[in-house]
Design an enzyme around this catalytic site. Structure first.
Site, PDB file in Angstrom:
ATOM      1  N   ILE A  44      38.869   2.112 -25.728  1.00 52.98           N
ATOM      2  CA  ILE A  44      38.387   1.729 -24.394  1.00 52.98           C
ATOM      3  C   ILE A  44      39.282   2.620 -23.337  1.00 52.98           C
ATOM      4  O   ILE A  44      40.605   2.615 -23.606  1.00 52.98           O
ATOM      5  CB  ILE A  44      38.773   0.244 -23.988  1.00 52.98           C
ATOM      6  N   GLU A  45      38.719   3.605 -22.693  1.00 51.13           N
ATOM      7  CA  GLU A  45      39.309   4.440 -21.594  1.00 51.13           C
ATOM      8  C   GLU A  45      39.458   3.881 -20.384  1.00 51.13           C
ATOM      9  O   GLU A  45      38.497   3.232 -19.936  1.00 51.13           O
ATOM     10  CB  GLU A  45      38.622   5.823 -21.897  1.00 51.13           C
ATOM     11  N   TYR A  49      43.643   7.496 -17.430  1.00 58.94           N
ATOM     12  CA  TYR A  49      43.958   7.957 -18.755  1.00 58.94           C
ATOM     13  C   TYR A  49      45.051   7.161 -19.821  1.00 58.94           C
ATOM     14  O   TYR A  49      44.566   7.002 -20.752  1.00 58.94           O
ATOM     15  CB  TYR A  49      44.215   9.543 -18.989  1.00 58.94           C
ATOM     16  N   CYS A  54      42.932   2.881 -28.130  1.00 55.42           N
ATOM     17  CA  CYS A  54      42.396   3.260 -29.409  1.00 55.42           C
ATOM     18  C   CYS A  54      41.707   2.211 -30.011  1.00 55.42           C
ATOM     19  O   CYS A  54      42.111   1.080 -29.965  1.00 55.42           O
ATOM     20  CB  CYS A  54      43.267   3.867 -30.396  1.00 55.42           C
ATOM     21  N   GLU A  56      41.875   1.711 -33.045  1.00 60.44           N
ATOM     22  CA  GLU A  56      42.499   0.950 -34.201  1.00 60.44           C
ATOM     23  C   GLU A  56      43.326  -0.256 -33.591  1.00 60.44           C
ATOM     24  O   GLU A  56      43.548  -1.384 -34.119  1.00 60.44           O
ATOM     25  CB  GLU A  56      43.395   1.903 -34.888  1.00 60.44           C
ATOM     26  N   CYS A  86      45.736   8.153 -34.515  1.00 60.80           N
ATOM     27  CA  CYS A  86      46.901   8.851 -33.758  1.00 60.80           C
ATOM     28  C   CYS A  86      48.261   8.104 -34.276  1.00 60.80           C
ATOM     29  O   CYS A  86      48.133   7.196 -34.785  1.00 60.80           O
ATOM     30  CB  CYS A  86      46.713   8.685 -32.231  1.00 60.80           C
TER      31      CYS A  86
HETATM   32  O1  LIG Z   1      41.793   7.613 -34.148  1.00 63.82           O
HETATM   33  C1  LIG Z   1      41.527   7.653 -32.848  1.00 63.82           C
HETATM   34  C2  LIG Z   1      41.498   8.751 -32.262  1.00 63.82           C
HETATM   35  C3  LIG Z   1      41.211   8.935 -31.002  1.00 63.82           C
HETATM   36  N1  LIG Z   1      40.810   7.707 -30.592  1.00 63.82           N
HETATM   37  C4  LIG Z   1      40.117   7.797 -28.836  1.00 63.82           C
HETATM   38  C5  LIG Z   1      41.473   7.786 -27.849  1.00 63.82           C
HETATM   39  C6  LIG Z   1      40.567   8.371 -26.648  1.00 63.82           C
HETATM   40  O2  LIG Z   1      39.625   7.216 -26.164  1.00 63.82           O
HETATM   41  C7  LIG Z   1      39.379   9.332 -27.546  1.00 63.82           C
HETATM   42  C8  LIG Z   1      39.855  10.654 -27.351  1.00 63.82           C
HETATM   43  O3  LIG Z   1      40.981  10.890 -27.881  1.00 63.82           O
HETATM   44  O4  LIG Z   1      39.453   8.862 -28.838  1.00 63.82           O
HETATM   45  C9  LIG Z   1      40.504   6.637 -31.217  1.00 63.82           C
HETATM   46  O5  LIG Z   1      40.358   5.483 -30.724  1.00 63.82           O
HETATM   47  N2  LIG Z   1      41.275   6.556 -32.345  1.00 63.82           N
HETATM   48 ZN   LIG Z   2      45.497   5.578 -31.840  1.00 64.56          ZN
END
Ligand SMILES: O=c1ccn([C@H]2C[C@H](O)[C@@H](CO)O2)c(=O)[nH]1
Ligand SMILES: [Zn+2]
Length: 136
Positions: A44-45, A49, A54, A56, A86
């Site tokens: 969710i962005e 930023y 993420c 996970e 990450c």
């Molecule tokens: O393992 C990962 C790697 C990246 N992102 C997301 C964060 C961001 O929204 C997008 C680009 O980095 O991907 C995840 O959700 N999980």
């Molecule tokens: Zn992450």
């Protein structure tokens, strides 16, 4: 639950549960907890930023907020063939599991299985704060 079933949940989340207007990079994750329950989520962005969450962490926080604290395994599926968690998410997985499995999936049939300690060796965790010396 079988690996391919958990991966299926992660794929569904990648395709239906994300909000990625900025990077357009979609990631889905599904966690299986020690009691057999499962939770899934997408990344969710946010326009500024840094509040971005993420996939996970979305899945894990759903589990924890339902009272489930022990991760058995987590499957991750992104837009790359193999999308690895990450550093922040590795630390969050560390908080709620005893060396759980991390499944990095390309498809339900093509995936790599790791243990958390493979991806986050020599880590810092909750036990390290058990015997904190008090300064008062
Ligand atoms: O393992 C990962 C790697 C990246 N992102 C997301 C964060 C961001 O929204 C997008 C680009 O980095 O991907 C995840 O959700 N999980
Ligand atoms: Zn992450």
């Amino acid at each position: 639950m079988k690996y391919n079933e958990l991966i299926e949940l992660a794929i569904y989340a990648r395709d239906n549960s994300t909000y990625t207007p900025y990077s357009k990079f979609k990631v889905g994750a599904a966690v299986e907890m020690e009691d057999g329950s499962t939770y899934s989520g997408g990344n969710i962005e946010i326009a500024s930023y840094s509040p971005t969450n993420c996939a996970e962490r979305t899945a894990i926080f759903k589990a924890v907020s339902e009272g489930k604290r022990k991760i058995k395994r987590i499957a991750v599926v992104g837009d790359n063939d193999y999308t690895y968690p990450c550093g922040v998410c590795r630390q969050v997985i560390r908080e709620f599991g005893e060396n759980p499995e991390i499944i990095i999936a390309n498809t339900t049939e093509d995936y790599r299985v790791y243990k958390l300690e493979d991806l986050l060796p020599h880590s810092f965790g909750p036990e390290d704060l058990k015997e904190v010396k008090q300064d008062v």
